[in-house]
Design a protein around this motif. Structure first.
Motif, PDB file in Angstrom:
ATOM      1  N   HIS A 144       0.845  -1.192   0.000  1.00  0.00           N
ATOM      2  CA  HIS A 144       0.000   0.000   0.000  1.00  0.00           C
ATOM      3  C   HIS A 144       0.879   1.240   0.000  1.00  0.00           C
ATOM      4  O   HIS A 144       1.809   1.365   0.786  1.00  0.00           O
ATOM      5  CB  HIS A 144      -0.911   0.032   1.225  1.00  0.00           C
ATOM      6  CG  HIS A 144      -1.764   1.271   1.272  1.00  0.00           C
ATOM      7  ND1 HIS A 144      -1.499   2.334   2.121  1.00  0.00           N
ATOM      8  CD2 HIS A 144      -2.866   1.626   0.557  1.00  0.00           C
ATOM      9  CE1 HIS A 144      -2.408   3.274   1.932  1.00  0.00           C
ATOM     10  NE2 HIS A 144      -3.247   2.885   0.990  1.00  0.00           N
ATOM     11  N   PHE A 145       0.576   2.123  -0.941  1.00  0.00           N
ATOM     12  CA  PHE A 145       1.255   3.414  -0.986  1.00  0.00           C
ATOM     13  C   PHE A 145       0.231   4.472  -1.350  1.00  0.00           C
ATOM     14  O   PHE A 145      -0.597   4.284  -2.260  1.00  0.00           O
ATOM     15  CB  PHE A 145       2.372   3.428  -2.028  1.00  0.00           C
ATOM     16  CG  PHE A 145       2.945   4.803  -2.262  1.00  0.00           C
ATOM     17  CD1 PHE A 145       3.795   5.376  -1.329  1.00  0.00           C
ATOM     18  CD2 PHE A 145       2.595   5.539  -3.389  1.00  0.00           C
ATOM     19  CE1 PHE A 145       4.306   6.652  -1.521  1.00  0.00           C
ATOM     20  CE2 PHE A 145       3.091   6.812  -3.587  1.00  0.00           C
ATOM     21  CZ  PHE A 145       3.950   7.373  -2.652  1.00  0.00           C
ATOM     22  N   ALA A 146       0.287   5.603  -0.652  1.00  0.00           N
ATOM     23  CA  ALA A 146      -0.639   6.694  -0.939  1.00  0.00           C
ATOM     24  C   ALA A 146       0.087   8.021  -0.759  1.00  0.00           C
ATOM     25  O   ALA A 146       0.896   8.184   0.160  1.00  0.00           O
ATOM     26  CB  ALA A 146      -1.859   6.630  -0.021  1.00  0.00           C
ATOM     27  N   GLY A 147      -0.198   8.959  -1.646  1.00  0.00           N
ATOM     28  CA  GLY A 147       0.395  10.282  -1.545  1.00  0.00           C
ATOM     29  C   GLY A 147       0.148  11.082  -2.794  1.00  0.00           C
ATOM     30  O   GLY A 147       0.124  10.542  -3.905  1.00  0.00           O
ATOM     31  N   ALA A 148      -0.077  12.367  -2.648  1.00  0.00           N
ATOM     32  CA  ALA A 148      -0.269  13.288  -3.776  1.00  0.00           C
ATOM     33  C   ALA A 148      -1.370  12.826  -4.723  1.00  0.00           C
ATOM     34  O   ALA A 148      -1.250  12.941  -5.942  1.00  0.00           O
ATOM     35  CB  ALA A 148       1.040  13.464  -4.536  1.00  0.00           C
ATOM     36  N   GLY A 149      -2.442  12.286  -4.147  1.00  0.00           N
ATOM     37  CA  GLY A 149      -3.568  11.851  -4.966  1.00  0.00           C
ATOM     38  C   GLY A 149      -3.378  10.492  -5.610  1.00  0.00           C
ATOM     39  O   GLY A 149      -4.257  10.016  -6.321  1.00  0.00           O
ATOM     40  N   LEU A 150      -2.266   9.858  -5.350  1.00  0.00           N
ATOM     41  CA  LEU A 150      -1.979   8.535  -5.908  1.00  0.00           C
ATOM     42  C   LEU A 150      -2.128   7.492  -4.814  1.00  0.00           C
ATOM     43  O   LEU A 150      -1.611   7.652  -3.712  1.00  0.00           O
ATOM     44  CB  LEU A 150      -0.554   8.495  -6.469  1.00  0.00           C
ATOM     45  CG  LEU A 150      -0.004   7.141  -6.907  1.00  0.00           C
ATOM     46  CD1 LEU A 150      -0.794   6.609  -8.097  1.00  0.00           C
ATOM     47  CD2 LEU A 150       1.473   7.251  -7.257  1.00  0.00           C
ATOM     48  N   GLU A 151      -2.849   6.425  -5.092  1.00  0.00           N
ATOM     49  CA  GLU A 151      -2.983   5.327  -4.146  1.00  0.00           C
ATOM     50  C   GLU A 151      -2.858   4.011  -4.892  1.00  0.00           C
ATOM     51  O   GLU A 151      -3.554   3.776  -5.882  1.00  0.00           O
ATOM     52  CB  GLU A 151      -4.314   5.383  -3.393  1.00  0.00           C
ATOM     53  CG  GLU A 151      -4.419   4.329  -2.308  1.00  0.00           C
ATOM     54  CD  GLU A 151      -5.552   4.599  -1.329  1.00  0.00           C
ATOM     55  OE1 GLU A 151      -5.614   3.904  -0.293  1.00  0.00           O
ATOM     56  OE2 GLU A 151      -6.365   5.505  -1.587  1.00  0.00           O
ATOM     57  N   ILE A 152      -1.952   3.170  -4.420  1.00  0.00           N
ATOM     58  CA  ILE A 152      -1.708   1.880  -5.066  1.00  0.00           C
ATOM     59  C   ILE A 152      -1.767   0.799  -4.006  1.00  0.00           C
ATOM     60  O   ILE A 152      -1.112   0.884  -2.968  1.00  0.00           O
ATOM     61  CB  ILE A 152      -0.332   1.849  -5.759  1.00  0.00           C
ATOM     62  CG1 ILE A 152      -0.236   2.968  -6.799  1.00  0.00           C
ATOM     63  CG2 ILE A 152      -0.096   0.493  -6.434  1.00  0.00           C
ATOM     64  CD1 ILE A 152       1.140   3.088  -7.427  1.00  0.00           C
ATOM     65  N   GLU A 153      -2.567  -0.218  -4.249  1.00  0.00           N
ATOM     66  CA  GLU A 153      -2.667  -1.359  -3.363  1.00  0.00           C
ATOM     67  C   GLU A 153      -2.579  -2.633  -4.184  1.00  0.00           C
ATOM     68  O   GLU A 153      -3.087  -2.710  -5.301  1.00  0.00           O
ATOM     69  CB  GLU A 153      -3.978  -1.345  -2.580  1.00  0.00           C
ATOM     70  CG  GLU A 153      -4.075  -0.211  -1.567  1.00  0.00           C
ATOM     71  CD  GLU A 153      -5.227  -0.417  -0.604  1.00  0.00           C
ATOM     72  OE1 GLU A 153      -5.090  -1.232   0.324  1.00  0.00           O
ATOM     73  OE2 GLU A 153      -6.252   0.245  -0.801  1.00  0.00           O
ATOM     74  N   ALA A 154      -1.938  -3.639  -3.623  1.00  0.00           N
ATOM     75  CA  ALA A 154      -1.830  -4.921  -4.315  1.00  0.00           C
ATOM     76  C   ALA A 154      -1.446  -6.003  -3.334  1.00  0.00           C
ATOM     77  O   ALA A 154      -0.670  -5.762  -2.402  1.00  0.00           O
ATOM     78  CB  ALA A 154      -0.793  -4.842  -5.434  1.00  0.00           C
ATOM     79  N   ASP A 155      -1.989  -7.189  -3.534  1.00  0.00           N
ATOM     80  CA  ASP A 155      -1.584  -8.353  -2.769  1.00  0.00           C
ATOM     81  C   ASP A 155      -0.504  -9.068  -3.569  1.00  0.00           C
ATOM     82  O   ASP A 155      -0.661  -9.323  -4.768  1.00  0.00           O
ATOM     83  CB  ASP A 155      -2.772  -9.290  -2.523  1.00  0.00           C
ATOM     84  CG  ASP A 155      -3.798  -8.678  -1.571  1.00  0.00           C
ATOM     85  OD1 ASP A 155      -3.365  -8.074  -0.565  1.00  0.00           O
ATOM     86  OD2 ASP A 155      -5.005  -8.794  -1.842  1.00  0.00           O
ATOM     87  N   VAL A 156       0.601  -9.390  -2.908  1.00  0.00           N
ATOM     88  CA  VAL A 156       1.752  -9.994  -3.574  1.00  0.00           C
ATOM     89  C   VAL A 156       2.146 -11.262  -2.841  1.00  0.00           C
ATOM     90  O   VAL A 156       2.201 -11.272  -1.602  1.00  0.00           O
ATOM     91  CB  VAL A 156       2.952  -9.017  -3.605  1.00  0.00           C
ATOM     92  CG1 VAL A 156       4.136  -9.651  -4.321  1.00  0.00           C
ATOM     93  CG2 VAL A 156       2.562  -7.707  -4.290  1.00  0.00           C
ATOM     94  N   THR A 157       2.421 -12.337  -3.571  1.00  0.00           N
ATOM     95  CA  THR A 157       2.894 -13.562  -2.961  1.00  0.00           C
ATOM     96  C   THR A 157       4.416 -13.633  -3.036  1.00  0.00           C
ATOM     97  O   THR A 157       5.039 -12.979  -3.878  1.00  0.00           O
ATOM     98  CB  THR A 157       2.314 -14.797  -3.668  1.00  0.00           C
ATOM     99  OG1 THR A 157       2.833 -14.871  -5.000  1.00  0.00           O
ATOM    100  CG2 THR A 157       0.787 -14.728  -3.709  1.00  0.00           C
ATOM    101  N   ARG A 158       4.994 -14.428  -2.158  1.00  0.00           N
ATOM    102  CA  ARG A 158       6.446 -14.605  -2.203  1.00  0.00           C
ATOM    103  C   ARG A 158       6.869 -15.211  -3.543  1.00  0.00           C
ATOM    104  O   ARG A 158       7.908 -14.842  -4.096  1.00  0.00           O
ATOM    105  CB  ARG A 158       6.909 -15.494  -1.046  1.00  0.00           C
ATOM    106  CG  ARG A 158       8.422 -15.689  -1.016  1.00  0.00           C
ATOM    107  CD  ARG A 158       8.851 -16.681   0.052  1.00  0.00           C
ATOM    108  NE  ARG A 158       8.628 -16.152   1.392  1.00  0.00           N
ATOM    109  CZ  ARG A 158       8.811 -16.866   2.502  1.00  0.00           C
ATOM    110  NH1 ARG A 158       9.186 -18.142   2.408  1.00  0.00           N
ATOM    111  NH2 ARG A 158       8.610 -16.314   3.688  1.00  0.00           N
TER     112      ARG A 158
END
Length: 214
Positions: free
Chosen positions: A113-127
């Motif tokens: 999860h990353f959010a800032g300056a109107g940008l938000e990105i979320e993702a589930d990641v496996t090893r």
């Protein structure tokens, strides 16, 4: 034998390249004289290091990006890249990446999860996904270890201790490189995140550091 996890930045960039940079225009196109051309990848090269990313915040680069935004097929993506640079979000972006990497070192999956300056990105990641992203880097590390053994003219069973240092040594796939060659009993760990700094401090105490800077 002492091996440092020195590819941490490269691994971080692999995560950025998969999860973040496509949202900032990488792989996209812009229009020029009636043709669609790929957005120059040079704009994304400095994302490989958050400190270099900060240097993109200069008049020349920002003017180029604003011009590119006007001709981009997806101008919003370039706008997001501009926002990341203008708001100096390189460090928090890499902090989010580092959190994901650490979580995948102890678990089979994790949430980015990353959010800032109107940008938000979320993702589930496996090893398993992450290990696929760094596969080429792993091959190069394996080759470097094998080459070191060949140059030293010793076999893996002749090595008594292998000291793994640096955050990347906590990644299970990286640790496995050394376990497969030297055996679990030879692997020494502890202080992975501080041992390099401690070693540099000890070198700094020396009257003559020429031997360490050659």
């Amino acid at each position: 034998m002492r091996v440092s996890g020195s590819r941490g930045d490269r691994f971080d960039y692999r995560i950025l390249d998969r999860l973040v940079l496509p949202m900032l225009g990488k792989g996209g196109a812009y229009k020029s004289f009636g043709k669609e051309l790929e957005i120059p990848r040079a704009y994304f090269a400095d994302f490989a290091d958050w400190s270099r990313l900060a240097l993109m915040r200069n008049r020349k680069t920002m003017t180029e990006l604003e011009r590119l935004q006007k001709t981009a097929v997806d101008p919003d993506a370039i706008g997001r890249m501009i926002a990341v640079i203008e708001n100096e979000l390189g460090y928090p972006l890499y902090d989010a990446v580092g959190s994901l990497k650490r979580a995948l070192s102890s678990g089979e999956d994790a949430h980015f999860h990353f959010a800032g300056a109107g940008l938000e990105i979320e993702a589930d990641v496996t090893r398993a996904q992450f290990e696929g992203w760094i596969a080429d880097d792993v091959v190069r590390i394996e080759a470097a270890v094998d080459r070191a053994l060949e140059v030293a003219n010793v076999g893996g069973d002749e090595i008594d201790r292998v000291f793994l240092t640096g955050g990347s040594s906590l990644i299970p796939r990286i640790r496995r490189i050394f376990v497969e060659r030297f055996g679990e009993a030879a692997i020494m760990s502890g202080g992975e995140l501080t041992s390099i700094a401690h070693g540099l401090a000890l070198i700094g105490e020396q009257d003559d550091i020429a031997a360490w800077s050659a």
